[in-house]
Motif scaffolding. Structure first.
Motif, PDB file in Angstrom:
ATOM      1  N   THR A 119       0.836  -1.205   0.000  1.00  0.00           N
ATOM      2  CA  THR A 119       0.000   0.000   0.000  1.00  0.00           C
ATOM      3  C   THR A 119       0.869   1.253   0.000  1.00  0.00           C
ATOM      4  N   ALA A 172      -4.265  -5.008  -1.017  1.00  0.00           N
ATOM      5  CA  ALA A 172      -3.265  -4.110  -0.442  1.00  0.00           C
ATOM      6  C   ALA A 172      -2.800  -3.083  -1.474  1.00  0.00           C
ATOM      7  N   ALA A 198      -5.549  -0.430  -1.753  1.00  0.00           N
ATOM      8  CA  ALA A 198      -5.985   0.274  -0.526  1.00  0.00           C
ATOM      9  C   ALA A 198      -5.573   1.742  -0.546  1.00  0.00           C
TER      10      ALA A 198
END
Length: 134
Positions: free
Chosen positions: A81, A131, A134
């Motif tokens: 992320t 991820a 995100a």
């Protein structure tokens, strides 16, 4: 736009990318974790752009705490992320390049086993994708 990555940014990118493949190897342990890791890592050889240069540098400036998949995920998923966000702050195309590069490597890792990916590998690939998004 040029991407100006600090040494820490590059470490984050390498941790995220190579960590994602290590997570895939944990998920593919029932088959050949080595083949999963090899196929996933070899996919990075075709990476281009700033991300390609970072991954090709072969610097060993990151440490993956890989005593368990859970411990590794605690380190790698946030790094994925963070890598996207730091690239997005400089160049949206390079952030998209990183995302595509990691997803391509994860897909290559899943193909290390014949047939469809195992449920655990599919689930790990989904966590990696989440991820990145995100």
């Amino acid at each position: 736009m040029n991407v100006d990555l600090t040494a820490q940014d590059q470490t984050t990118i390498r941790t995220a990318a190579f960590g994602a493949i290590t997570l895939m190897s944990f998920a593919g342990i029932a088959g050949s974790a080595h083949k999963v890791a090899t196929d996933g890592t070899l996919a990075y050889a075709s990476a281009t752009g700033a991300v390609g240069h970072v991954l090709a540098s072969k610097k060993n400036d990151f440490k993956l705490s890989a005593k368990s998949a859970a411990a590794l995920a605690d380190q790698v998923l946030p790094a994925l992320t963070e890598a996207v966000h730091l690239l997005q702050a400089q160049d949206a195309e390079e952030a998209a390049n990183f995302r595509t590069t990691v997803i391509t490597a994860a897909e290559a890792a899943t193909r290390a086993h014949k047939g469809a990916p195992s449920p655990s590998m599919a689930a790990m690939a989904q966590k990696i994708t989440e991820a990145l998004d995100a």
